[in-house]
Scaffold this motif. Structure first.
Motif, PDB file in Angstrom:
ATOM      1  N   UNK A 189     -17.821  17.234   6.131  1.00  0.00           N
ATOM      2  CA  UNK A 189     -18.519  17.448   7.216  1.00  0.00           C
ATOM      3  C   UNK A 189     -19.110  18.554   6.799  1.00  0.00           C
ATOM      4  N   UNK A 190     -19.168  19.299   5.629  1.00  0.00           N
ATOM      5  CA  UNK A 190     -19.536  20.340   5.056  1.00  0.00           C
ATOM      6  C   UNK A 190     -20.817  19.921   4.374  1.00  0.00           C
ATOM      7  N   UNK A 191     -20.209  18.750   3.836  1.00  0.00           N
ATOM      8  CA  UNK A 191     -21.654  17.953   2.940  1.00  0.00           C
ATOM      9  C   UNK A 191     -22.087  17.239   4.103  1.00  0.00           C
ATOM     10  N   UNK A 192     -22.470  16.474   5.093  1.00  0.00           N
ATOM     11  CA  UNK A 192     -23.129  16.210   5.363  1.00  0.00           C
ATOM     12  C   UNK A 192     -24.277  16.914   6.741  1.00  0.00           C
ATOM     13  N   UNK A 193     -23.712  18.492   6.574  1.00  0.00           N
ATOM     14  CA  UNK A 193     -24.235  19.839   7.043  1.00  0.00           C
ATOM     15  C   UNK A 193     -25.419  20.045   6.475  1.00  0.00           C
ATOM     16  N   UNK A 220     -31.444  10.382  -0.591  1.00  0.00           N
ATOM     17  CA  UNK A 220     -32.067  11.857  -0.500  1.00  0.00           C
ATOM     18  C   UNK A 220     -30.958  12.249   0.268  1.00  0.00           C
ATOM     19  N   UNK A 221     -30.834  11.721   1.073  1.00  0.00           N
ATOM     20  CA  UNK A 221     -30.650  11.697   2.374  1.00  0.00           C
ATOM     21  C   UNK A 221     -29.200  12.338   2.669  1.00  0.00           C
ATOM     22  N   UNK A 222     -28.373  11.113   1.430  1.00  0.00           N
ATOM     23  CA  UNK A 222     -26.962  10.499   1.478  1.00  0.00           C
ATOM     24  C   UNK A 222     -26.872  12.083   0.750  1.00  0.00           C
ATOM     25  N   UNK A 223     -27.199  12.360  -0.655  1.00  0.00           N
ATOM     26  CA  UNK A 223     -26.771  13.239  -1.731  1.00  0.00           C
ATOM     27  C   UNK A 223     -25.165  14.519  -1.522  1.00  0.00           C
ATOM     28  N   UNK A 224     -25.399  15.121  -0.001  1.00  0.00           N
ATOM     29  CA  UNK A 224     -24.224  15.345   0.013  1.00  0.00           C
ATOM     30  C   UNK A 224     -23.118  15.330   0.991  1.00  0.00           C
ATOM     31  N   UNK A 276     -27.159  25.693   3.870  1.00  0.00           N
ATOM     32  CA  UNK A 276     -25.226  25.716   3.571  1.00  0.00           C
ATOM     33  C   UNK A 276     -25.271  26.197   2.196  1.00  0.00           C
ATOM     34  N   UNK A 277     -25.534  26.011   1.465  1.00  0.00           N
ATOM     35  CA  UNK A 277     -24.842  26.588  -0.256  1.00  0.00           C
ATOM     36  C   UNK A 277     -24.613  28.055   0.117  1.00  0.00           C
ATOM     37  N   UNK A 278     -25.863  29.098   1.035  1.00  0.00           N
ATOM     38  CA  UNK A 278     -25.657  30.346   0.741  1.00  0.00           C
ATOM     39  C   UNK A 278     -25.158  31.179   2.207  1.00  0.00           C
ATOM     40  N   UNK A 319     -15.511  24.310   2.031  1.00  0.00           N
ATOM     41  CA  UNK A 319     -15.344  22.271   1.659  1.00  0.00           C
ATOM     42  C   UNK A 319     -17.444  21.831   2.403  1.00  0.00           C
ATOM     43  N   UNK A 320     -17.913  23.874   2.788  1.00  0.00           N
ATOM     44  CA  UNK A 320     -19.292  23.700   2.914  1.00  0.00           C
ATOM     45  C   UNK A 320     -20.151  23.288   1.621  1.00  0.00           C
ATOM     46  N   UNK A 321     -19.350  24.892   0.447  1.00  0.00           N
ATOM     47  CA  UNK A 321     -20.675  25.482  -0.698  1.00  0.00           C
ATOM     48  C   UNK A 321     -19.984  24.086  -1.623  1.00  0.00           C
ATOM     49  N   UNK A 322     -19.244  24.120  -1.808  1.00  0.00           N
ATOM     50  CA  UNK A 322     -19.076  22.378  -2.648  1.00  0.00           C
ATOM     51  C   UNK A 322     -19.622  21.505  -2.488  1.00  0.00           C
ATOM     52  N   UNK A 323     -19.802  20.643  -1.070  1.00  0.00           N
ATOM     53  CA  UNK A 323     -20.842  19.728  -1.622  1.00  0.00           C
ATOM     54  C   UNK A 323     -22.577  19.541  -1.626  1.00  0.00           C
ATOM     55  N   UNK A 324     -22.352  20.919  -1.586  1.00  0.00           N
ATOM     56  CA  UNK A 324     -24.063  21.399  -1.428  1.00  0.00           C
ATOM     57  C   UNK A 324     -24.230  21.967  -2.213  1.00  0.00           C
ATOM     58  N   UNK A 325     -23.651  22.742  -3.324  1.00  0.00           N
ATOM     59  CA  UNK A 325     -23.241  22.814  -5.079  1.00  0.00           C
ATOM     60  C   UNK A 325     -23.807  21.653  -5.551  1.00  0.00           C
TER      61      UNK A 325
END
Length: 501
Positions: A82-86, A406-410, A95-97, A131-137
């Motif tokens: 969920x975090x990666x898709x957000x 690119x749209x699947x990177x997260x 998402x990172x911040x 879970x939001x920070x790690x995939x965004x990074x």
């Protein structure tokens, strides 16, 4: 032959300067991403060493102690996709911040905890924002570095942090607990977060590569509940047994929910995890490599920490220092594997070689005894294991996220983190159960009142865990060799992510 105009020189100079500025900015972005990733990885182990002090201060039972670790793992693993898709839908910079600020706030809450419930709630919040920070990074890293050589160097740094962060967490946790207080193992995240937030605010640009897509709500519910059930079931194996409904019931439920999630992804208009990400042969093999590495690494960190402190009498700080040679070996080999070996001989050689070296080091580590010395029975083995994992981790992470749109990177990045977390949960549960059984079996055939027998029983439990970890790595050797393609992978130009800064 075309004539050179007077403007060619200045224009070329301006372009060169712009390229140099962009390149320098990329490396500063890598530094900020590395700081944020280190914060997330540290918290998987930094609290472990502080647990006895926290337990004495807050007065919770031995049976409750595991939930300080499990609450983080449950929230982190179940919410990663969920975090990666957000991050893909709403932008990686916000998402990172938000992830950085939320993680810091949850850490401060945990540091100020006045009881068990407050500490567990804070750890769960840490896992959710992680879970939001790690995939965004990781997805920021994936979309920032598109040049093959720079990308290899960037992932060697990131992979080294992912692999060595657990050991650094043990060191930092020991130092902070000894010098200050267990609460500072949580407060330290606030200082790290300030650096990550300021750097991210200044350096990162926002771009939504999947802005026209929609969130897959049924898929989100299925995968979150499936991963939660899976991690919860394996966690219960530590405190109950494999025959308990709380163990096998949740494991079966997790398997069924994840199967339903896979089925739904073939029919959803905007799938949370497009199956094209998983079906690439090299990428699928790399996901498995990350899963196996996460399971096997706990044999090093968890049981060797027990051995060093309880059998060799190391302090928490000295225990953390004892892992540093492994960290150094891992970081050196990460550079060699990603920038030298991978571009020349490809993953089919590099990843199985790394697993084979880690297998040998882990098998060698089973030679520890009651009267062993660190310099001869632990140090060389740790260096060998570090060399092996340094070849596996960054290479697998680079392949697992490379070449996706690119749209699947997260979501691809989130899958990498989910594999590592689920692997760690599986490894913890299996190794703890097997180690406890080995100690019980040894005591049943000897005099349990003897202190020497009790000490040897703990050695039996450790070496059993090390043998099984060696088995995980050996399986990784075979799986990686069979699944990875021959040669050096080439990134499809059409699938290559665009740089957004």
């Amino acid at each position: 032959m075309p004539q050179k105009t007077l403007t060619d020189g200045p224009r070329t100079g301006a372009l060169a300067k712009a390229h140099a500025d962009a390149s320098a900015k990329r490396w500063w972005i890598l530094a900020i991403i590395a700081v944020a990733q280190l914060m997330v990885v540290l918290d998987a182990t930094i609290v472990n060493i502080a647990l006895p002090s926290a337990q004495a201060d807050l007065g919770f039972s031995d049976g409750s102690r595991q939930w300080i670790v499990t609450a983080y793992a449950l929230a982190f693993a179940s919410l990663l996709l969920l975090g990666g898709r957000i991050a893909d839908l709403f932008g990686r910079k916000p998402a990172f911040l938000v992830g950085v600020v939320g993680f810091a706030a949850a850490s401060a809450l945990g540091g100020a905890a006045n009881g068990f419930t407050m500490l567990v709630a804070a750890r769960a919040l840490q896992g959710a924002f992680g879970a939001l920070l790690a995939p965004a990074a990781l997805s920021l890293l994936n979309t920032t570095f598109t040049d093959a050589r720079e990308r290899a160097r960037a992932f060697s740094v990131y992979g080294a942090i992912a692999g060595a962060g657990g050991a650094v967490g043990l060191l930092l946790g020991g130092v902070l607990t000894d010098a200050l207080d267990w609460r500072w193992t949580l407060y330290v995240n606030v200082a790290i977060a300030v650096v990550a937030f300021v750097g991210g605010w200044v350096l990162l640009g926002n771009h939504r590569d999947a802005a026209n897509a929609k969130l897959d709500v049924p898929g989100t519910v299925l995968v979150a509940s499936g991963l939660f059930s899976l991690v919860y079931g394996f966690s219960n194996a530590e405190t109950h047994d494999w025959g308990s409904p709380l163990t096998w019931g949740f494991l079966i439920a997790g398997g069924l929910l994840l199967a339903a999630f896979a089925w739904w992804q073939t029919r959803a208009a905007h799938p949370l995890l497009p199956l094209r990400i998983l079906l690439d042969r090299d990428r699928g093999a790399s996901f498995l490599a990350v899963l196996i590495t996460g399971a096997g690494m706990f044999g090093v960190f968890l049981f060797l920490t027990y051995y060093l402190q309880l059998n060799l009498g190391f302090s928490p700080t000295k225990t953390g220092v004892a892992f540093l040679p492994m960290v150094g070996a891992l970081m050196v080999t990460a550079q060699l594997g990603s920038t030298v070996l991978m571009p020349r001989i490809g993953p089919k050689a590099v990843i199985p070689l790394g697993f084979a070296i880690a297998t040998a080091g882990m098998a060698w580590l089973t030679g520890i005894g009651v009267g062993s010395h660190y310099a001869s029975a632990v140090l060389p083995q740790l260096i060998v294991i570090g060399v092996g994992l340094g070849l596996v981790m960054p290479t697998a992470m680079q392949l697992a996220t490379g070449g996706v749109a690119a749209e699947d990177a997260g979501v691809a990045s989130a899958t990498v983190n989910a594999m590592q977390q689920v692997g760690g949960s599986i490894g913890t549960a299996l190794l703890n159960t097997l180690a406890a059984s080995a100690a019980t079996d040894y005591l049943s055939g000897h005099n349990p009142a003897s202190k020497l027998v009790q000490a040897q029983a703990t050695i039996e439990s450790y070496t059993t865990a090390f043998w099984w970890s060696a088995g995980f790595f050996a399986a990784g050797t075979v799986i990686a060799f069979l699944l990875h393609r021959r040669g050096v992978p080439t990134q499809d130009a059409e699938a290559a992510p665009v740089v957004h800064m």
